[in-house]
Write an enzyme that holds these catalytic residues in place. Sequence first.
Site, PDB file in Angstrom:
ATOM      1  N   GLU A 129       7.327  -0.617 -33.330  1.00 39.39           N
ATOM      2  CA  GLU A 129       7.824  -0.093 -34.602  1.00 39.39           C
ATOM      3  C   GLU A 129       8.049  -1.222 -35.594  1.00 39.39           C
ATOM      4  O   GLU A 129       7.735  -1.080 -36.781  1.00 39.39           O
ATOM      5  CB  GLU A 129       9.123   0.673 -34.385  1.00 39.39           C
ATOM      6  CG  GLU A 129       9.718   1.230 -35.664  1.00 39.39           C
ATOM      7  CD  GLU A 129      11.094   1.850 -35.468  1.00 39.39           C
ATOM      8  OE1 GLU A 129      11.658   2.340 -36.465  1.00 39.39           O
ATOM      9  OE2 GLU A 129      11.608   1.835 -34.337  1.00 39.39           O
ATOM     10  N   GLU A 161      11.304   8.073 -41.817  1.00 41.61           N
ATOM     11  CA  GLU A 161      10.681   8.027 -40.499  1.00 41.61           C
ATOM     12  C   GLU A 161       9.274   8.557 -40.707  1.00 41.61           C
ATOM     13  O   GLU A 161       9.065   9.755 -40.914  1.00 41.61           O
ATOM     14  CB  GLU A 161      11.445   8.909 -39.514  1.00 41.61           C
ATOM     15  CG  GLU A 161      12.882   8.503 -39.274  1.00 41.61           C
ATOM     16  CD  GLU A 161      13.011   7.372 -38.264  1.00 41.61           C
ATOM     17  OE1 GLU A 161      11.970   6.818 -37.844  1.00 41.61           O
ATOM     18  OE2 GLU A 161      14.154   7.038 -37.904  1.00 41.61           O
ATOM     19  N   HIS A 219      14.136  -2.987 -38.153  1.00 40.28           N
ATOM     20  CA  HIS A 219      14.128  -3.827 -36.957  1.00 40.28           C
ATOM     21  C   HIS A 219      13.495  -5.196 -37.239  1.00 40.28           C
ATOM     22  O   HIS A 219      13.334  -5.581 -38.393  1.00 40.28           O
ATOM     23  CB  HIS A 219      13.451  -3.103 -35.791  1.00 40.28           C
ATOM     24  CG  HIS A 219      13.950  -1.696 -35.634  1.00 40.28           C
ATOM     25  ND1 HIS A 219      15.227  -1.399 -35.212  1.00 40.28           N
ATOM     26  CD2 HIS A 219      13.357  -0.501 -35.913  1.00 40.28           C
ATOM     27  CE1 HIS A 219      15.394  -0.089 -35.212  1.00 40.28           C
ATOM     28  NE2 HIS A 219      14.285   0.480 -35.647  1.00 40.28           N
ATOM     29  N   HIS A 249      10.743   3.176 -41.271  1.00 42.07           N
ATOM     30  CA  HIS A 249      10.871   3.326 -39.824  1.00 42.07           C
ATOM     31  C   HIS A 249       9.792   4.247 -39.276  1.00 42.07           C
ATOM     32  O   HIS A 249       9.043   4.876 -40.031  1.00 42.07           O
ATOM     33  CB  HIS A 249      12.244   3.914 -39.466  1.00 42.07           C
ATOM     34  CG  HIS A 249      13.387   2.980 -39.666  1.00 42.07           C
ATOM     35  ND1 HIS A 249      13.825   2.123 -38.684  1.00 42.07           N
ATOM     36  CD2 HIS A 249      14.174   2.757 -40.750  1.00 42.07           C
ATOM     37  CE1 HIS A 249      14.844   1.409 -39.145  1.00 42.07           C
ATOM     38  NE2 HIS A 249      15.075   1.770 -40.400  1.00 42.07           N
TER      39      HIS A 249
END
Length: 309
Positions: A136, A273, A99, A191
């Site tokens: 995040e 993650e 992101h 992430h």
Amino acid sequence: MSYVGPDFDPPQPRRPRRRLTWIAAALVPGVLLGWLVYEGVGASANGNGSDTAAVGTPTVSSTSDDSTEDDKKPSPTPTASGSGSGSLKGKVVVIDPGHNPTNFQHTAEINRKVNIGTNWKECDTTGTSTNSGYAEAKFTLDVAHRLRTLLEKQGATVKLTQDGDRTYGPCVDERARIGNKAHADAVVSIHADGAGADQRGFHVILPGSVHKGAADTRKIVAPSAELGERIAGNFVRATGSAPSNYIGDGTGLVTRKDLGGLNLSTVPKVFIECGNMRDSKDAALLTSGAWRQKAAQGVSEGIVSFLRG
């Protein structure tokens, strides 16, 4: 990241995969020991350890941060186990911080569809956040910086797909191209998940075999699996965290075919993650600078192990 948007659709049911002997040996003891440490750290960081996370649409704040100024400063850490200075000389690693902190200001741009080979998906998403607003995108950049420092100490050439220096993105297809053009020996996309409360732990996402349109992962499936397995095993040891309790059947490994960042890669690549931002115990870890340093160390040691063979 939450499973909404370009690389974040809910994973499809999959056939059980054979667990490799070595990863089982590394992870099973880690699960037992890791959860003891994991539960203790989370509970102490959250008072009585109660969970107040609410499931909802992820929000991103570019200013809110649960961590202190001291937490934000990377602490000195030893080099990767068994690695001397310069052991990765000549190796190229691309780190993909998931992101972008300002994606939320460019919704039209990040909603634009791009071709991921199997179909078309949105350019990117805003990512998720903790319930108190720690984004995040801020987490991924911090871990990426720490990871870059560790790998450069090993002699690797390290490139980031973005460093908070773009107004938005890059899109998932461009993220893949950056690794491809760099002829990277390994690419890791950083992430944090946005799952429900009480869903805890990390998981590493591996590319499935895809051969459609612009996507052809057949040559990278095996080396990417090895990269992911080595990262998972080292992540357990470095952080004390356990594999996800909600995906991956306790292995910490998940194979997917719907992610543009993996489908379009021509070099070994995985996603990690690091935890679930919507669970209060995981959030206490993810917002700790000391824990983020351990996370970077675990990923670094996995990459070093993979590249040294």
